[in-house]
Design a protein around this motif. Structure first.
Motif, PDB file in Angstrom:
ATOM      1  N   TYR A  61       0.847  -1.193   0.000  1.00  0.00           N
ATOM      2  CA  TYR A  61       0.000   0.000   0.000  1.00  0.00           C
ATOM      3  C   TYR A  61       0.881   1.240   0.000  1.00  0.00           C
ATOM      4  N   GLY A  62       0.439   2.263  -0.751  1.00  0.00           N
ATOM      5  CA  GLY A  62       1.238   3.474  -0.891  1.00  0.00           C
ATOM      6  C   GLY A  62       0.526   4.697  -0.341  1.00  0.00           C
ATOM      7  N   PHE A  63       1.332   5.650   0.189  1.00  0.00           N
ATOM      8  CA  PHE A  63       0.758   6.836   0.837  1.00  0.00           C
ATOM      9  C   PHE A  63       1.559   8.077   0.460  1.00  0.00           C
ATOM     10  N   ALA A  64       0.865   9.172   0.259  1.00  0.00           N
ATOM     11  CA  ALA A  64       1.523  10.419  -0.109  1.00  0.00           C
ATOM     12  C   ALA A  64       2.340  10.997   1.039  1.00  0.00           C
ATOM     13  N   THR A  65       1.917  10.741   2.274  1.00  0.00           N
ATOM     14  CA  THR A  65       2.603  11.303   3.443  1.00  0.00           C
ATOM     15  C   THR A  65       2.800  10.237   4.515  1.00  0.00           C
ATOM     16  N   ARG A  66       3.752  10.494   5.397  1.00  0.00           N
ATOM     17  CA  ARG A  66       3.964   9.586   6.529  1.00  0.00           C
ATOM     18  C   ARG A  66       2.746   9.569   7.444  1.00  0.00           C
ATOM     19  N   GLU A  67       2.087  10.726   7.572  1.00  0.00           N
ATOM     20  CA  GLU A  67       0.927  10.809   8.461  1.00  0.00           C
ATOM     21  C   GLU A  67      -0.219   9.931   7.946  1.00  0.00           C
ATOM     22  N   ASP A  73      -2.189   2.640   9.632  1.00  0.00           N
ATOM     23  CA  ASP A  73      -1.809   1.679  10.676  1.00  0.00           C
ATOM     24  C   ASP A  73      -2.806   1.705  11.832  1.00  0.00           C
ATOM     25  N   ARG A  74      -3.224   2.910  12.215  1.00  0.00           N
ATOM     26  CA  ARG A  74      -4.180   3.032  13.323  1.00  0.00           C
ATOM     27  C   ARG A  74      -5.527   2.392  12.945  1.00  0.00           C
ATOM     28  N   LEU A  75      -5.931   2.602  11.711  1.00  0.00           N
ATOM     29  CA  LEU A  75      -7.229   2.090  11.263  1.00  0.00           C
ATOM     30  C   LEU A  75      -7.250   0.566  11.202  1.00  0.00           C
ATOM     31  N   ILE A  76      -6.219  -0.046  10.629  1.00  0.00           N
ATOM     32  CA  ILE A  76      -6.243  -1.506  10.490  1.00  0.00           C
ATOM     33  C   ILE A  76      -6.019  -2.213  11.825  1.00  0.00           C
ATOM     34  N   ALA A 100     -10.196  14.996  13.495  1.00  0.00           N
ATOM     35  CA  ALA A 100     -11.241  15.851  14.061  1.00  0.00           C
ATOM     36  C   ALA A 100     -12.554  15.092  14.233  1.00  0.00           C
ATOM     37  N   VAL A 101     -12.904  14.269  13.251  1.00  0.00           N
ATOM     38  CA  VAL A 101     -14.142  13.474  13.323  1.00  0.00           C
ATOM     39  C   VAL A 101     -14.099  12.527  14.519  1.00  0.00           C
ATOM     40  N   VAL A 102     -12.967  11.865  14.705  1.00  0.00           N
ATOM     41  CA  VAL A 102     -12.835  10.907  15.805  1.00  0.00           C
ATOM     42  C   VAL A 102     -12.890  11.611  17.151  1.00  0.00           C
ATOM     43  N   MET A 103     -12.132  12.700  17.291  1.00  0.00           N
ATOM     44  CA  MET A 103     -12.080  13.385  18.581  1.00  0.00           C
ATOM     45  C   MET A 103     -13.411  14.045  18.935  1.00  0.00           C
ATOM     46  N   ALA A 104     -14.193  14.413  17.903  1.00  0.00           N
ATOM     47  CA  ALA A 104     -15.515  15.004  18.147  1.00  0.00           C
ATOM     48  C   ALA A 104     -16.592  13.929  18.300  1.00  0.00           C
ATOM     49  N   GLU A 105     -16.194  12.660  18.148  1.00  0.00           N
ATOM     50  CA  GLU A 105     -17.113  11.527  18.227  1.00  0.00           C
ATOM     51  C   GLU A 105     -18.287  11.711  17.269  1.00  0.00           C
ATOM     52  N   ASP A 106     -17.975  12.138  16.051  1.00  0.00           N
ATOM     53  CA  ASP A 106     -18.984  12.413  15.030  1.00  0.00           C
ATOM     54  C   ASP A 106     -19.270  11.150  14.221  1.00  0.00           C
ATOM     55  N   ALA A 107     -20.070  10.270  14.786  1.00  0.00           N
ATOM     56  CA  ALA A 107     -20.388   9.003  14.131  1.00  0.00           C
ATOM     57  C   ALA A 107     -21.168   9.228  12.836  1.00  0.00           C
ATOM     58  N   LEU A 126     -14.747   4.750  18.797  1.00  0.00           N
ATOM     59  CA  LEU A 126     -14.445   4.270  20.156  1.00  0.00           C
ATOM     60  C   LEU A 126     -13.016   3.732  20.246  1.00  0.00           C
ATOM     61  N   GLU A 127     -12.612   2.933  19.248  1.00  0.00           N
ATOM     62  CA  GLU A 127     -11.290   2.302  19.302  1.00  0.00           C
ATOM     63  C   GLU A 127     -10.170   3.237  18.866  1.00  0.00           C
ATOM     64  N   LEU A 128     -10.487   4.234  18.054  1.00  0.00           N
ATOM     65  CA  LEU A 128      -9.448   5.151  17.572  1.00  0.00           C
ATOM     66  C   LEU A 128      -9.168   6.302  18.528  1.00  0.00           C
ATOM     67  N   LYS A 129     -10.178   6.716  19.276  1.00  0.00           N
ATOM     68  CA  LYS A 129     -10.042   7.950  20.041  1.00  0.00           C
ATOM     69  C   LYS A 129      -8.890   7.905  21.037  1.00  0.00           C
ATOM     70  N   GLY A 130      -8.774   6.828  21.781  1.00  0.00           N
ATOM     71  CA  GLY A 130      -7.710   6.738  22.770  1.00  0.00           C
ATOM     72  C   GLY A 130      -6.330   6.776  22.137  1.00  0.00           C
ATOM     73  N   THR A 131      -6.193   6.093  20.986  1.00  0.00           N
ATOM     74  CA  THR A 131      -4.911   6.054  20.290  1.00  0.00           C
ATOM     75  C   THR A 131      -4.552   7.408  19.710  1.00  0.00           C
ATOM     76  N   LEU A 132      -5.513   8.041  19.059  1.00  0.00           N
ATOM     77  CA  LEU A 132      -5.236   9.323  18.407  1.00  0.00           C
ATOM     78  C   LEU A 132      -4.995  10.438  19.418  1.00  0.00           C
ATOM     79  N   ALA A 133      -5.587  10.314  20.597  1.00  0.00           N
ATOM     80  CA  ALA A 133      -5.389  11.336  21.627  1.00  0.00           C
ATOM     81  C   ALA A 133      -3.925  11.430  22.028  1.00  0.00           C
ATOM     82  N   LYS A 134      -3.172  10.330  21.829  1.00  0.00           N
ATOM     83  CA  LYS A 134      -1.753  10.302  22.181  1.00  0.00           C
ATOM     84  C   LYS A 134      -0.863  10.770  21.022  1.00  0.00           C
ATOM     85  N   ASP A 135      -1.469  11.065  19.883  1.00  0.00           N
ATOM     86  CA  ASP A 135      -0.704  11.451  18.691  1.00  0.00           C
ATOM     87  C   ASP A 135      -1.310  12.705  18.073  1.00  0.00           C
TER      88      ASP A 135
END
Length: 205
Positions: A61-67, A73-76, A100-107, A126-135
């Protein structure tokens, strides 16, 4: 592990790219965001990559940016989310928008991704928020400009490191972007770029 692939872009669709590197054609799964940033076929290109082996099948899989690769990686890592759904999410949202969508819990917004229903959207958040809060650096991830790949890998790294340093100092993602606006990172070291950014923000390096 293949972390980055540089070569000549042979062909591209909204979901795949083929890159000739050393006479070997590599097929990579890509998001719509990365697809939009690719140059015309026949042009040099450099993509960050992630290699996956699942059910005896190998995929790159290819990506334009490291982010974007980091967000992939976080999603899978979320239960029941495979590469295809991860790329679908990254085609619908940029990295910063998804943060922003994850942190706002915008389902409701998350559920606009094709193939993601209400329950899956809630589980993703639910599963992403804790991880993304640290990054928090992902909140200010640069958006690839249409048709303007390849970015110099070195230039991208310098900009990324400078952005991360500014965020660690307490500046907001918006302030970091404004401070680094106009710099490509290709002719400066991280220390020099950070010094220039701090001066723009009214501080001494």
């Amino acid at each position: 592990m293949i972390a980055q692939l540089s070569g000549t872009l042979l062909e591209a669709t909204p979901t795949q790219a083929v890159v000739d590197a050393g006479g070997v054609g590599f097929e990579l799964g890509i998001s719509g965001t990365t697809a939009a940033a690719l140059p015309a076929p026949g042009s040099p290109v450099s993509l960050y990559t992630r290699f996956r082996l699942a059910n005896d099948a190998m995929a790159l899989y290819g990506f334009a940016t490291r982010e974007e690769r980091t967000m992939f990686d976080r999603l899978i890592a979320v239960s029941s989310v495979g590469p295809r759904m991860a790329l679908s999410v990254l085609s619908r949202f940029t990295v910063g928008e998804l943060y922003a969508v994850v942190m706002a819990e915008d389902a409701k917004a998350m559920a606009t991704v094709p193939g993601v229903g209400k329950k899956t959207a809630q589980r993703l958040i639910l599963e992403l928020k804790g991880t993304l809060a640290k990054d928090a650096s992902l909140a200010g991830a640069a958006v690839p400009v249409a048709g303007q790949l390849p970015l110099s890998a070195a230039g991208a790294d310098v900009l990324g490191d400078a952005r991360a340093a500014l965020l660690s100092m307490g500046f907001s993602p918006q302030e970091a972007e404004l401070a680094l606006d106009g710099y490509d990172g290709q002719s400066m070291r991280v220390e020099e770029l950070l010094g220039a950014a701090l001066k723009r923000l009214g501080m001494e390096a």
